[in-house]
Motif scaffolding. Structure first.
Motif, PDB file in Angstrom:
ATOM      1  N   TYR A  36      -9.643  18.892  26.293  1.00  0.00           N
ATOM      2  CA  TYR A  36      -8.901  17.794  25.704  1.00  0.00           C
ATOM      3  C   TYR A  36      -8.867  17.983  24.190  1.00  0.00           C
ATOM      4  O   TYR A  36      -9.776  18.576  23.600  1.00  0.00           O
ATOM      5  CB  TYR A  36      -9.560  16.445  26.029  1.00  0.00           C
ATOM      6  N   PRO A  44      -7.976  10.933  23.329  1.00  0.00           N
ATOM      7  CA  PRO A  44      -7.903  12.354  23.693  1.00  0.00           C
ATOM      8  C   PRO A  44      -6.651  12.652  24.512  1.00  0.00           C
ATOM      9  O   PRO A  44      -6.133  11.786  25.222  1.00  0.00           O
ATOM     10  CB  PRO A  44      -9.171  12.567  24.533  1.00  0.00           C
ATOM     11  N   PHE A  46      -5.039  15.567  27.209  1.00  0.00           N
ATOM     12  CA  PHE A  46      -5.274  16.729  28.077  1.00  0.00           C
ATOM     13  C   PHE A  46      -4.488  17.926  27.574  1.00  0.00           C
ATOM     14  O   PHE A  46      -3.306  17.825  27.266  1.00  0.00           O
ATOM     15  CB  PHE A  46      -4.842  16.362  29.503  1.00  0.00           C
ATOM     16  N   GLN A  49      -6.310  23.067  31.981  1.00  0.00           N
ATOM     17  CA  GLN A  49      -7.387  23.086  32.968  1.00  0.00           C
ATOM     18  C   GLN A  49      -7.301  24.374  33.764  1.00  0.00           C
ATOM     19  O   GLN A  49      -6.202  24.865  34.044  1.00  0.00           O
ATOM     20  CB  GLN A  49      -7.273  21.894  33.911  1.00  0.00           C
ATOM     21  N   TYR A  87     -12.423  19.141  22.967  1.00  0.00           N
ATOM     22  CA  TYR A  87     -13.526  18.904  23.895  1.00  0.00           C
ATOM     23  C   TYR A  87     -13.385  19.798  25.123  1.00  0.00           C
ATOM     24  O   TYR A  87     -12.308  19.882  25.728  1.00  0.00           O
ATOM     25  CB  TYR A  87     -13.530  17.451  24.376  1.00  0.00           C
ATOM     26  N   VAL A  91     -15.272  19.318  35.173  1.00  0.00           N
ATOM     27  CA  VAL A  91     -14.967  18.196  36.053  1.00  0.00           C
ATOM     28  C   VAL A  91     -14.931  18.670  37.492  1.00  0.00           C
ATOM     29  O   VAL A  91     -14.609  19.813  37.787  1.00  0.00           O
ATOM     30  CB  VAL A  91     -13.621  17.537  35.682  1.00  0.00           C
ATOM     31  N   LEU A  92     -15.232  17.723  38.383  1.00  0.00           N
ATOM     32  CA  LEU A  92     -15.179  18.048  39.799  1.00  0.00           C
ATOM     33  C   LEU A  92     -13.727  18.275  40.212  1.00  0.00           C
ATOM     34  O   LEU A  92     -12.799  17.823  39.570  1.00  0.00           O
ATOM     35  CB  LEU A  92     -15.789  16.914  40.610  1.00  0.00           C
ATOM     36  N   ASP A  93     -13.553  18.938  41.323  1.00  0.00           N
ATOM     37  CA  ASP A  93     -12.194  19.176  41.793  1.00  0.00           C
ATOM     38  C   ASP A  93     -11.503  17.848  42.055  1.00  0.00           C
ATOM     39  O   ASP A  93     -12.126  16.814  42.214  1.00  0.00           O
ATOM     40  CB  ASP A  93     -12.196  20.038  43.054  1.00  0.00           C
ATOM     41  N   ARG A  94     -10.206  17.892  42.080  1.00  0.00           N
ATOM     42  CA  ARG A  94      -9.389  16.680  42.089  1.00  0.00           C
ATOM     43  C   ARG A  94      -9.666  15.784  43.286  1.00  0.00           C
ATOM     44  O   ARG A  94      -9.443  14.582  43.227  1.00  0.00           O
ATOM     45  CB  ARG A  94      -7.906  17.054  42.054  1.00  0.00           C
ATOM     46  N   SER A  95     -10.168  16.343  44.357  1.00  0.00           N
ATOM     47  CA  SER A  95     -10.354  15.529  45.551  1.00  0.00           C
ATOM     48  C   SER A  95     -11.599  14.670  45.487  1.00  0.00           C
ATOM     49  O   SER A  95     -11.756  13.751  46.262  1.00  0.00           O
ATOM     50  CB  SER A  95     -10.435  16.427  46.781  1.00  0.00           C
ATOM     51  N   ASN A  97     -13.263  13.755  42.214  1.00  0.00           N
ATOM     52  CA  ASN A  97     -13.574  13.166  40.918  1.00  0.00           C
ATOM     53  C   ASN A  97     -13.479  11.656  40.980  1.00  0.00           C
ATOM     54  O   ASN A  97     -12.564  11.106  41.568  1.00  0.00           O
ATOM     55  CB  ASN A  97     -12.595  13.711  39.875  1.00  0.00           C
ATOM     56  N   LEU A 101     -15.093  11.055  33.046  1.00  0.00           N
ATOM     57  CA  LEU A 101     -15.141  12.276  32.257  1.00  0.00           C
ATOM     58  C   LEU A 101     -16.359  12.209  31.346  1.00  0.00           C
ATOM     59  O   LEU A 101     -16.637  11.163  30.761  1.00  0.00           O
ATOM     60  CB  LEU A 101     -13.877  12.444  31.416  1.00  0.00           C
ATOM     61  N   PHE A 103     -17.784  13.599  28.003  1.00  0.00           N
ATOM     62  CA  PHE A 103     -17.453  14.296  26.766  1.00  0.00           C
ATOM     63  C   PHE A 103     -18.718  14.620  25.998  1.00  0.00           C
ATOM     64  O   PHE A 103     -19.623  13.801  25.903  1.00  0.00           O
ATOM     65  CB  PHE A 103     -16.562  13.415  25.881  1.00  0.00           C
TER      66      PHE A 103
ATOM     67  N   TYR B  35     -13.565   3.741  27.986  1.00  0.00           N
ATOM     68  CA  TYR B  35     -14.522   4.562  27.255  1.00  0.00           C
ATOM     69  C   TYR B  35     -14.818   3.924  25.904  1.00  0.00           C
ATOM     70  O   TYR B  35     -13.955   3.291  25.308  1.00  0.00           O
ATOM     71  CB  TYR B  35     -13.974   5.971  27.010  1.00  0.00           C
ATOM     72  N   GLY B  42     -18.286  11.947  21.032  1.00  0.00           N
ATOM     73  CA  GLY B  42     -17.251  11.968  22.053  1.00  0.00           C
ATOM     74  C   GLY B  42     -17.212  10.640  22.800  1.00  0.00           C
ATOM     75  O   GLY B  42     -18.162   9.862  22.752  1.00  0.00           O
ATOM     76  N   PRO B  43     -16.119  10.360  23.492  1.00  0.00           N
ATOM     77  CA  PRO B  43     -16.030   9.120  24.267  1.00  0.00           C
ATOM     78  C   PRO B  43     -17.104   9.053  25.351  1.00  0.00           C
ATOM     79  O   PRO B  43     -17.437  10.069  25.961  1.00  0.00           O
ATOM     80  CB  PRO B  43     -14.635   9.208  24.895  1.00  0.00           C
ATOM     81  N   SER B  97      -7.716   7.281  41.890  1.00  0.00           N
ATOM     82  CA  SER B  97      -9.110   7.185  41.459  1.00  0.00           C
ATOM     83  C   SER B  97      -9.745   8.550  41.266  1.00  0.00           C
ATOM     84  O   SER B  97     -10.780   8.679  40.641  1.00  0.00           O
ATOM     85  CB  SER B  97      -9.927   6.403  42.488  1.00  0.00           C
ATOM     86  N   SER B  98      -9.128   9.567  41.821  1.00  0.00           N
ATOM     87  CA  SER B  98      -9.774  10.879  41.794  1.00  0.00           C
ATOM     88  C   SER B  98      -8.852  11.930  41.196  1.00  0.00           C
ATOM     89  O   SER B  98      -8.532  12.923  41.813  1.00  0.00           O
ATOM     90  CB  SER B  98     -10.183  11.293  43.208  1.00  0.00           C
ATOM     91  N   TYR B  99      -8.420  11.685  39.981  1.00  0.00           N
ATOM     92  CA  TYR B  99      -7.530  12.622  39.320  1.00  0.00           C
ATOM     93  C   TYR B  99      -8.061  12.848  37.927  1.00  0.00           C
ATOM     94  O   TYR B  99      -8.178  11.911  37.153  1.00  0.00           O
ATOM     95  CB  TYR B  99      -6.104  12.070  39.268  1.00  0.00           C
ATOM     96  N   ASN B 100      -8.395  14.074  37.619  1.00  0.00           N
ATOM     97  CA  ASN B 100      -9.126  14.260  36.375  1.00  0.00           C
ATOM     98  C   ASN B 100      -8.261  14.559  35.161  1.00  0.00           C
ATOM     99  O   ASN B 100      -8.777  14.813  34.092  1.00  0.00           O
ATOM    100  CB  ASN B 100     -10.212  15.329  36.551  1.00  0.00           C
ATOM    101  N   GLN B 102      -6.518  12.617  32.700  1.00  0.00           N
ATOM    102  CA  GLN B 102      -6.428  11.219  32.331  1.00  0.00           C
ATOM    103  C   GLN B 102      -5.570  11.081  31.083  1.00  0.00           C
ATOM    104  O   GLN B 102      -5.626  11.897  30.181  1.00  0.00           O
ATOM    105  CB  GLN B 102      -7.827  10.651  32.101  1.00  0.00           C
ATOM    106  N   PHE B 104      -4.858   8.917  27.908  1.00  0.00           N
ATOM    107  CA  PHE B 104      -5.532   7.933  27.070  1.00  0.00           C
ATOM    108  C   PHE B 104      -4.549   7.147  26.207  1.00  0.00           C
ATOM    109  O   PHE B 104      -3.547   7.694  25.726  1.00  0.00           O
ATOM    110  CB  PHE B 104      -6.551   8.613  26.159  1.00  0.00           C
TER     111      PHE B 104
END
Lengths: 113, 113
Positions: A36, A44, A46, A49, A87, A91-95, A97, A101, A103, B35, B42-43, B97-100, B102, B104
């Motif tokens: 980020y 921040p 993105f 990735q 930064y 992070v965990l895989d998309r399924s 997470n 996050l 930081f 955050y 960091g946040p 809910s599970s998408y990394n 993000q 801001f």
């Protein structure tokens, strides 16, 4: 989640390529490496990735060696507007997470004219 | 489409007061994370909400609370403000809910005197 270590600060000049390396020795099999960018007084943003080898988009490239214990964010031909905090996150895989996050302090990149 | 919006942009309060911060996610996004970013750090993750339910909570005292409304907007409430609560409060919008990745918002700068 794996802890990341990156330099606190870096200086560069306009037109140069900047490489910021991040260490993540305890990265797990399902973890992705995410970067980020944050400008002062903004949230921040993105950048990129990746999971392994090389990923490239219009902003940056991300190099990840086979052991995935480190990664390098490469910014080609930086300009003054690239001055920001960068930064590195794991992070965990998309399924799986949960939307959290983690930081660190990030790397403050100062681009000089 | 509008990005993530937060209000107010700046806020000054005194110790012991209460504050409410607001966030509207990107249209179509159903999850919001909050955050706290103290100057030079960091946040730090506070909460995540998805479909009006809390899905994650960071290491913050009970003075911090949040909720999400049917239109997916969210409020962060902080009671009994302390000087140490002075920070940039960031809201992030997530598709699920599970998408990394993000998105801001610009944040709310809270100053506690």
């Amino acid at each position: 989640l794996a802890k990341t270590t990156q330099p606190i600060s870096m200086d560069s000049y306009e037109g140069q390529e900047v490489n910021i390396t991040c260490s993540h020795n305890n990265i797990a099999t399902n973890d992705y490496i995410t970067w980020y960018q944050q400008f002062p007084s903004q949230g921040p943003r993105f950048i990129i990735q990746g999971y392994k080898t090389k990923v490239t988009n219009e902003v940056a490239s991300l190099f990840i060696p086979a052991d995935r214990k480190s990664s390098t964010l490469s910014l080609p031909r930086v300009s003054l507007s690239d001055t920001a905090v960068y930064y590195c996150l794991v992070v965990l895989d998309r399924s799986s997470n949960t939307g959290k996050l983690i930081f660190g302090q990030g790397t403050t990149l100062q681009v000089k004219p | 489409d509008a990005g993530v919006t937060q209000s107010p942009t700046h806020l000054i309060k005194t110790r012991g007061q209460h504050v409410t911060l607001r966030c509207s996610p990107i249209s179509g996004h159903k999850s919001v994370s909050w955050y706290q970013q103290v100057l030079g750090q960091g946040p730090q993750f506070i909460f995540q909400y998805y479909e009006k339910e809390e899905r994650g909570r960071g290491n913050f005292p009970d003075r911090f609370s949040a909720r999400q409304f049917p239109n997916y907007s969210s409020e962060l409430n902080v009671n009994a403000l302390l000087l140490g609560d002075s920070a940039l409060y960031l809201c992030a919008s997530l598709l699920t809910s599970s998408y990394n990745e993000q998105f801001f918002g610009p944040g709310t700068r809270l100053t506690v005197l």
